[in-house]
Motif scaffolding. Sequence first.
Motif, mmCIF file in Angstrom:
data_model
loop_
_atom_site.group_PDB
_atom_site.id
_atom_site.type_symbol
_atom_site.label_atom_id
_atom_site.label_comp_id
_atom_site.label_asym_id
_atom_site.label_seq_id
_atom_site.Cartn_x
_atom_site.Cartn_y
_atom_site.Cartn_z
ATOM 1 N N ARG A 196 0.864 -1.185 0.000
ATOM 2 C CA ARG A 196 0.000 0.000 0.000
ATOM 3 C C ARG A 196 0.894 1.225 0.000
ATOM 4 O O ARG A 196 1.791 1.339 0.843
ATOM 5 N N GLU A 198 1.218 4.000 1.242
ATOM 6 C CA GLU A 198 0.750 4.838 2.348
ATOM 7 C C GLU A 198 1.218 6.281 2.160
ATOM 8 O O GLU A 198 2.371 6.527 1.781
ATOM 9 N N VAL A 206 4.742 -0.518 11.952
ATOM 10 C CA VAL A 206 3.287 -0.500 12.113
ATOM 11 C C VAL A 206 2.599 -0.021 10.839
ATOM 12 O O VAL A 206 1.573 -0.560 10.434
ATOM 13 N N ARG A 207 3.133 0.996 10.213
ATOM 14 C CA ARG A 207 2.534 1.478 8.961
ATOM 15 C C ARG A 207 3.626 1.578 7.913
ATOM 16 O O ARG A 207 4.394 2.532 7.892
ATOM 17 N N VAL A 208 3.717 0.545 7.105
ATOM 18 C CA VAL A 208 4.751 0.478 6.076
ATOM 19 C C VAL A 208 4.104 0.335 4.698
ATOM 20 O O VAL A 208 2.884 0.172 4.597
ATOM 21 N N PHE A 211 4.186 -4.978 3.440
ATOM 22 C CA PHE A 211 4.013 -5.677 4.712
ATOM 23 C C PHE A 211 3.464 -7.077 4.459
ATOM 24 O O PHE A 211 3.149 -7.436 3.325
ATOM 25 N N GLN A 213 0.678 -9.935 5.178
ATOM 26 C CA GLN A 213 -0.661 -10.232 5.681
ATOM 27 C C GLN A 213 -0.850 -11.732 5.776
ATOM 28 O O GLN A 213 -0.346 -12.485 4.937
ATOM 29 N N GLU A 321 -4.370 -1.038 15.366
ATOM 30 C CA GLU A 321 -5.134 -2.143 14.766
ATOM 31 C C GLU A 321 -4.156 -3.209 14.303
ATOM 32 O O GLU A 321 -3.304 -2.941 13.462
ATOM 33 N N ILE A 322 -4.296 -4.422 14.848
ATOM 34 C CA ILE A 322 -3.385 -5.484 14.403
ATOM 35 C C ILE A 322 -4.086 -6.496 13.494
ATOM 36 O O ILE A 322 -3.435 -7.191 12.728
ATOM 37 N N THR A 323 -5.407 -6.566 13.592
ATOM 38 C CA THR A 323 -6.160 -7.511 12.755
ATOM 39 C C THR A 323 -7.556 -6.959 12.498
ATOM 40 O O THR A 323 -8.158 -6.380 13.401
ATOM 41 N N GLY A 324 -8.043 -7.166 11.285
ATOM 42 C CA GLY A 324 -9.435 -6.845 11.001
ATOM 43 C C GLY A 324 -10.215 -8.150 10.861
ATOM 44 O O GLY A 324 -9.811 -9.041 10.106
ATOM 45 N N SER A 437 -8.150 -10.916 8.987
ATOM 46 C CA SER A 437 -7.045 -10.400 8.159
ATOM 47 C C SER A 437 -5.986 -9.833 9.084
ATOM 48 O O SER A 437 -6.157 -8.773 9.686
ATOM 49 N N GLY A 439 -2.286 -8.486 10.207
ATOM 50 C CA GLY A 439 -1.063 -7.801 9.784
ATOM 51 C C GLY A 439 0.080 -8.343 10.618
ATOM 52 O O GLY A 439 0.216 -8.002 11.795
ATOM 53 N N ARG A 442 2.482 -5.896 12.405
ATOM 54 C CA ARG A 442 1.942 -5.225 13.600
ATOM 55 C C ARG A 442 1.852 -6.201 14.771
ATOM 56 O O ARG A 442 1.986 -5.801 15.929
#
Length: 569
Positions: A196, A198, A206-208, A211, A213, A321-324, A437, A439, A442
């Motif tokens: 993504r 970003e 955490v926000r890369v 990553f 999944q 947020e580590i998982t949705g 889902s 990450g 994370r």
Amino acid sequence: MSRNDLVELAKRRGYFFQSAGAYGGVSGFYTYGPQGATLKQNVENTWRERFQIREGHREIDSPTVMPEPVFEASGHLDTFDDMLVECPECGESHRADHLVEDNTDIEEAESISIPDIEDLIAEHELVCPNCGTELGGVPVEDFNLMFETNIGPGDSSPGYLRPETAQGIFVEFPQLAEYARNQLPFGITQIGKAYRNEISPRKSIVRVREFTQAELEHFIDPTEDVPDLDRVADVELKLYPADEQEKDDGDYVYKTVEEAVEEDIVHEWVAYYLGVGKQWYESIGVDMDRFRYRQHLAGERAHYAADCWDAESEVDGDWIEITGFAYRSDYDLSKHDEYSDDDFTIFKQYDEPKVVERATVDPDMSYLGPEFGGEAGDVAAELELLAERDRAAFEDDEVTVEVGGEEYAIPTEKTGFSVEEQKETGEHVMPHVVEPSIGIDRVVYTVLAHAYGEDEIEGETRKRLSLEPEVAPTFVGVFPLMEKDGMGETAREITEDLRAAGFDVTYDDSGNIGRRYRRQDEVGTPFCVTVDYEALEDDTVTLRERDSTEQIRVPIADLPDLLGDLREG
Ligand code: ATP
């Protein structure tokens, strides 16, 4: 512990660091070092065991580049956007919702519309974090997060790096359903890189922009119950439902999986996986006091999600947020069914064939000539549709149909309308999807942050990572007290034997013994074996446990079995 402590330790001890540092590094790309890569693999393996093997699912491995039509169908091309605001002074890009969250008391700004977020920026006089320029009045735009590329030379065939591993599963559904012998429910997992672009990567891994999944797509028949809810029925969940978040004094709600389903707080399939998830996070060392399940607010949900709960962990005062856990309904399969040439339904066989009445037409094609406005086939097709939908329309002498915007009356006898009884053996159903889902980056970050601690040992501050033995990259350190008098040789033999027995072993003979223990404490090695003078006399060694620092003497010959038991927990 601050985030900087963790990032510093991660770099120094080979967990993770920004990649391509020799060239200045690029924001949003990280390399896992020798310890980190193994920790990550261990976490991935425990995920496989819990979400895949234990659940009886299968894994696939699909390409990371996919052609444009896939993302047209999935909705990512149109809607996979974040809100971007670019500083007119220094040109730095920022995520508008993060800007608002970071500088106001609004906690979730992702669901706010662009005009409203522009108003908030102006109202709170928010400034560019880079140069301090006021951003009120600066337009906020949608920015699509997918990395675009060309498949083959030229630009006639655009492709995209997958923004989630899930689409690689959905597009193959017709094949996968065959392997599952068209029986619902069945689950397919995939673990791999997602990309993504970003707007502003942050908080290290955490926000890369690239990553890992780990996703499970569980295809279900929405009319049937979860078959094995019992397996996790008693697992206690700490829930933060949307309606609690909307209250001023909203609070957590503590329910077992079973209660959460019975009281209609969580969709039953999602609740099942919240239970599985909690067992998994706990087993890999996520601190349950710093963990919660938060329901998405209505406007926050992704374009495909009918309901969604995030697993969140607290690190350094922030919830991440580590998982949705999303109930994706039949969104994805319906879209691929509509946009592609394939059939994305499952043929569900009835226990007993059903007798149904079916209305059909068999029009006199010579009668339905061009005087009826269109091609005869168009009129016939229209009659066929009408017969399916409205039998009453055929009760009079004439039937009226509309073709090309004009109405035509056709004598009913010319339509060949009849109602017949037919036996049906089953029906086509569009499966629904429930998706945990995860990450992985994370999760790894959380595992490290929650394992990090400091205490006093012999008057000195010790930093340690209390990693669970199951995920720790190095399981045991082996040291000779000194190299001399055969202690080095014995320690090397032990190392060799333990490696042959499948343990991850570090051999270390440099520095004083206290320093060697500290080094392993900081890396998170759960056990250390030391060969001292006594060992040379009675073939016993000391075995030290990291967190308590307790030591016991054990026969060298017992080490493999004993360590094996300790690894199993
Ligand atoms: P966020 O709101 O934080 O951007 P998201 O809701 O878009 O995340 P999902 O699309 O639900 O994330 O993706 C599933 C998981 O993938 C997330 O729970 C997270 O753990 C992980 N993930 C998503 N984006 C990133 C990223 N840029 N870097 C690392 N992990 C990510």
